[in-house]
Write a protein that holds these residues in place. Structure first.
Motif, mmCIF file in Angstrom:
data_model
loop_
_atom_site.group_PDB
_atom_site.id
_atom_site.type_symbol
_atom_site.label_atom_id
_atom_site.label_comp_id
_atom_site.label_asym_id
_atom_site.label_seq_id
_atom_site.Cartn_x
_atom_site.Cartn_y
_atom_site.Cartn_z
ATOM 1 N N MET A 285 -14.074 -36.905 49.156
ATOM 2 C CA MET A 285 -14.903 -36.661 47.969
ATOM 3 C C MET A 285 -14.133 -36.845 46.669
ATOM 4 O O MET A 285 -14.704 -36.701 45.586
ATOM 5 C CB MET A 285 -15.467 -35.241 48.009
ATOM 6 C CG MET A 285 -16.468 -34.973 49.099
ATOM 7 S SD MET A 285 -17.207 -33.328 48.874
ATOM 8 C CE MET A 285 -18.396 -33.294 50.222
ATOM 9 N N ASP A 287 -13.043 -39.346 45.030
ATOM 10 C CA ASP A 287 -13.476 -40.394 44.100
ATOM 11 C C ASP A 287 -14.568 -39.896 43.163
ATOM 12 O O ASP A 287 -14.693 -40.389 42.032
ATOM 13 C CB ASP A 287 -13.962 -41.620 44.880
ATOM 14 C CG ASP A 287 -12.806 -42.484 45.375
ATOM 15 O OD1 ASP A 287 -11.675 -42.293 44.879
ATOM 16 O OD2 ASP A 287 -13.031 -43.333 46.256
ATOM 17 N N SER A 288 -15.374 -38.943 43.616
ATOM 18 C CA SER A 288 -16.416 -38.390 42.734
ATOM 19 C C SER A 288 -15.786 -37.654 41.561
ATOM 20 O O SER A 288 -16.261 -37.749 40.422
ATOM 21 C CB SER A 288 -17.322 -37.439 43.527
ATOM 22 O OG SER A 288 -18.047 -38.138 44.506
ATOM 23 N N ALA A 291 -14.494 -40.164 39.146
ATOM 24 C CA ALA A 291 -15.583 -40.707 38.328
ATOM 25 C C ALA A 291 -15.974 -39.728 37.232
ATOM 26 O O ALA A 291 -16.301 -40.130 36.109
ATOM 27 C CB ALA A 291 -16.792 -41.020 39.220
ATOM 28 N N SER A 350 -22.240 -33.321 51.240
ATOM 29 C CA SER A 350 -22.522 -34.722 50.931
ATOM 30 C C SER A 350 -23.994 -35.006 51.150
ATOM 31 O O SER A 350 -24.641 -34.414 52.020
ATOM 32 C CB SER A 350 -21.691 -35.654 51.821
ATOM 33 O OG SER A 350 -20.312 -35.492 51.570
ATOM 34 N N LYS A 353 -24.439 -41.170 49.478
ATOM 35 C CA LYS A 353 -23.166 -41.505 48.837
ATOM 36 C C LYS A 353 -22.781 -40.494 47.763
ATOM 37 O O LYS A 353 -21.706 -40.616 47.167
ATOM 38 C CB LYS A 353 -23.258 -42.902 48.223
ATOM 39 C CG LYS A 353 -23.437 -44.011 49.250
ATOM 40 C CD LYS A 353 -23.461 -45.382 48.574
ATOM 41 C CE LYS A 353 -23.611 -46.483 49.611
ATOM 42 N NZ LYS A 353 -23.637 -47.843 48.973
ATOM 43 N N SER A 354 -23.630 -39.511 47.524
ATOM 44 C CA SER A 354 -23.366 -38.516 46.486
ATOM 45 C C SER A 354 -22.617 -37.318 47.062
ATOM 46 O O SER A 354 -22.778 -36.960 48.239
ATOM 47 C CB SER A 354 -24.679 -38.048 45.847
ATOM 48 O OG SER A 354 -25.357 -39.129 45.245
ATOM 49 N N ARG A 355 -21.806 -36.685 46.224
ATOM 50 C CA ARG A 355 -21.012 -35.528 46.624
ATOM 51 C C ARG A 355 -21.373 -34.355 45.712
ATOM 52 O O ARG A 355 -21.433 -34.501 44.486
ATOM 53 C CB ARG A 355 -19.515 -35.843 46.509
ATOM 54 C CG ARG A 355 -19.086 -37.119 47.256
ATOM 55 C CD ARG A 355 -19.207 -36.945 48.765
ATOM 56 N NE ARG A 355 -18.767 -38.122 49.482
ATOM 57 C CZ ARG A 355 -19.576 -38.993 50.061
ATOM 58 N NH1 ARG A 355 -20.891 -38.816 49.979
ATOM 59 N NH2 ARG A 355 -19.102 -40.039 50.713
ATOM 60 N N TYR A 356 -21.580 -33.200 46.334
ATOM 61 C CA TYR A 356 -22.055 -32.039 45.591
ATOM 62 C C TYR A 356 -21.202 -30.811 45.880
ATOM 63 O O TYR A 356 -20.535 -30.713 46.920
ATOM 64 C CB TYR A 356 -23.512 -31.732 45.955
ATOM 65 C CG TYR A 356 -24.486 -32.815 45.579
ATOM 66 C CD1 TYR A 356 -25.081 -32.840 44.322
ATOM 67 C CD2 TYR A 356 -24.815 -33.825 46.483
ATOM 68 C CE1 TYR A 356 -25.979 -33.829 43.973
ATOM 69 C CE2 TYR A 356 -25.711 -34.826 46.141
ATOM 70 C CZ TYR A 356 -26.286 -34.825 44.886
ATOM 71 O OH TYR A 356 -27.177 -35.815 44.535
ATOM 72 N N ASP A 370 -23.632 -31.946 40.926
ATOM 73 C CA ASP A 370 -23.241 -33.321 41.230
ATOM 74 C C ASP A 370 -21.793 -33.502 40.759
ATOM 75 O O ASP A 370 -21.507 -33.431 39.554
ATOM 76 C CB ASP A 370 -24.165 -34.301 40.514
ATOM 77 C CG ASP A 370 -23.913 -35.745 40.926
ATOM 78 O OD1 ASP A 370 -22.771 -36.082 41.287
ATOM 79 O OD2 ASP A 370 -24.876 -36.531 40.891
ATOM 80 N N SER A 372 -19.985 -36.061 40.575
ATOM 81 C CA SER A 372 -19.666 -37.284 39.825
ATOM 82 C C SER A 372 -20.126 -37.212 38.378
ATOM 83 O O SER A 372 -19.679 -37.999 37.542
ATOM 84 C CB SER A 372 -20.299 -38.506 40.507
ATOM 85 O OG SER A 372 -21.707 -38.402 40.501
ATOM 86 N N THR A 373 -21.028 -36.261 38.065
ATOM 87 C CA THR A 373 -21.525 -36.141 36.690
ATOM 88 C C THR A 373 -21.255 -34.776 36.070
ATOM 89 O O THR A 373 -21.319 -34.636 34.850
ATOM 90 C CB THR A 373 -23.048 -36.397 36.642
ATOM 91 O OG1 THR A 373 -23.720 -35.342 37.377
ATOM 92 C CG2 THR A 373 -23.401 -37.735 37.264
#
Length: 412
Positions: A285, A287-288, A291, A350, A353-356, A370, A372-373
């Motif tokens: 995870m 890479d999230s 990002a 997961s 493709k999203s990681r939480y 989220d 990644s955000t």
């Protein structure tokens, strides 16, 4: 290539010759007998090979029909498996949804921690009522109660192989149980309440109010004692490889430890109040988080180097924030804000493709972030009072609260 034995080949030729005679094809039968060198044929309808060809062919047709029927049944079962709501939860890959599927009641005190079995649907809950209970979280059925501690049980954890369960308590002991509820060993050594326990491979690790981290071998012998934080160690987490330990405490810091030698590899600060929960970000995870923060991806050799701890650690605090730290730079790289009270427990999940990140706390809310955000993607009320713990299982998220209940939420 002939796949028949000599006996089977002879039987087949006799059966063919019998078929030709039976169906009034004498010239063809005579020619076949000459070419096949058949000399012991008897055309009286009483031989073993008499009518054999028709029988075999009829059996083949029936078998083919049976295969087609079985294929239709398998297709129907597959369609049912994919559409059945309960079975589909076991392979679901999404986010938790309200209302709860099951509410598991039976404890007589607040639930303090949860652990989900690594391969089955078994759930362990610990409580201030001094007991541990085992449940089937898929069916919601109660399995058994484990008794042995004399004060509130503060933490439980299944071993990586799922054979045993570790627990710790304010009675200053750490225990290991089998899944039948038998206490296999009790470990003494802590000088005050034990707040957290987990597994590093075959070793049990524990930490507590005495400010120490202890490592116990399979015989229950303390093989390592590390003076960790300046005060109470309130929480911990072990990485997937069982090599690295993350702790948080009353001194408001997070620390990363090498279980093999007890060395402190990182110390991270930034919270304004006690750290109540910690977790490593799984390597898959990371890479999230990059990002989210704009960090560069490390070299391939560094990313795969198991001699380095996971790059990111997450903590929740009484200051109502969740912080993400880079264990390499020992700096806070992002802060998640949104809870209105203490943050009590964290878990990663997961979805495609999203990681939480899932967080729960004293504001009664379950929040899904989220990674990644940094945005809260979902939230809902998880209890009418404080939510103390959260864990992610196969197609479910489970929470434990001060209302003496564990709640199972479907992941869809």
């Amino acid at each position: 290539m002939n796949i028949l034995t000599p006996r089977q080949e002879t039987e087949l030729r006799l059966a063919l010759l019998d078929y030709l005679h039976t169906h009034n094809l004498p010239q063809t039968a005579e020619l076949f007998a000459q070419e096949a060198a058949i000399q012991d044929f008897v055309n009286d309808g009483k031989q073993r090979y008499s009518g054999l060809l028709e029988k075999k062919w009829g059996s083949l047709v029936r078998l083919q029909k049976k295969i087609m029927d079985q294929e239709e049944t398998i297709s129907a079962l597959r369609a049912e498996l994919q559409s059945h709501p309960r079975l589909n939860r076991a392979v679901a890959n999404g986010l938790p949804e309200a209302p709860a599927l099951h509410t598991l009641s039976g404890h007589r005190g607040p639930i303090t921690s949860l652990s989900l079995h690594p391969t089955t649907t078994l759930l362990a809950t610990s409580s201030e009522d001094t007991t541990i209970k085992l449940w089937d979280y898929e069916t919601g059925e109660f399995e058994r109660t484990l008794k042995g501690h004399t004060k509130p049980v503060t933490s439980v954890a299944f071993s990586p192989d799922g054979v045993n369960l570790a627990s710790c308590s304010n009675d200053v002991t750490v225990k290991v149980w089998d899944l039948e509820g038998r206490c296999l060993r009790t470990m003494y050594g802590h000088d005050d309440s034990v707040s957290w326990c987990g597994w590093a491979g075959a070793f049990v690790v524990s930490a507590g109010r005495d400010g120490t981290l202890r490592v116990w071998d399979e015989k229950g012998v303390c093989v390592k004692t590390v003076l960790t934080h300046q005060d109470w160690v309130r929480c911990g987490s072990v990485d997937a490889e069982g090599r690295w330990l993350l702790t948080g405490g009353t001194d408001k810091s997070l620390r990363v430890w090498d279980v093999t030698n007890g060395d402190c590899r990182a110390e991270m600060r930034g919270h304004e109040h006690y750290v109540e929960c910690v977790t490593f970000v799984p390597r898959g995870m990371e890479d999230s988080i990059r990002a989210l923060t704009g960090a560069a991806r490390p070299k391939m050799d560094d990313a795969a180097d198991q001699s380095l701890p996971p790059q990111y650690a997450i903590s929740g605090s009484r200051d109502r924030t969740i912080k993400i730290f880079d264990t390499t730079t020992q700096q806070c790289v992002y802060t998640l804000e949104g809870h209105d009270n203490w943050v009590r427990s964290l878990a990663t999940i997961s979805s495609g493709k999203s990681r939480y990140l899932i967080s729960v706390g004293d504001d009664k809310q379950m929040k899904v972030w989220d990674l990644s955000t940094g945005k809260c993607a979902k939230q809902f009320k998880a209890a009418d009072h404080f939510v103390n713990s959260v864990a992610v299982g196969k197609g479910v998220v489970v929470t434990g609260d001060t209302e003496e209940a564990a709640r199972v939420w479907a992941v869809k």
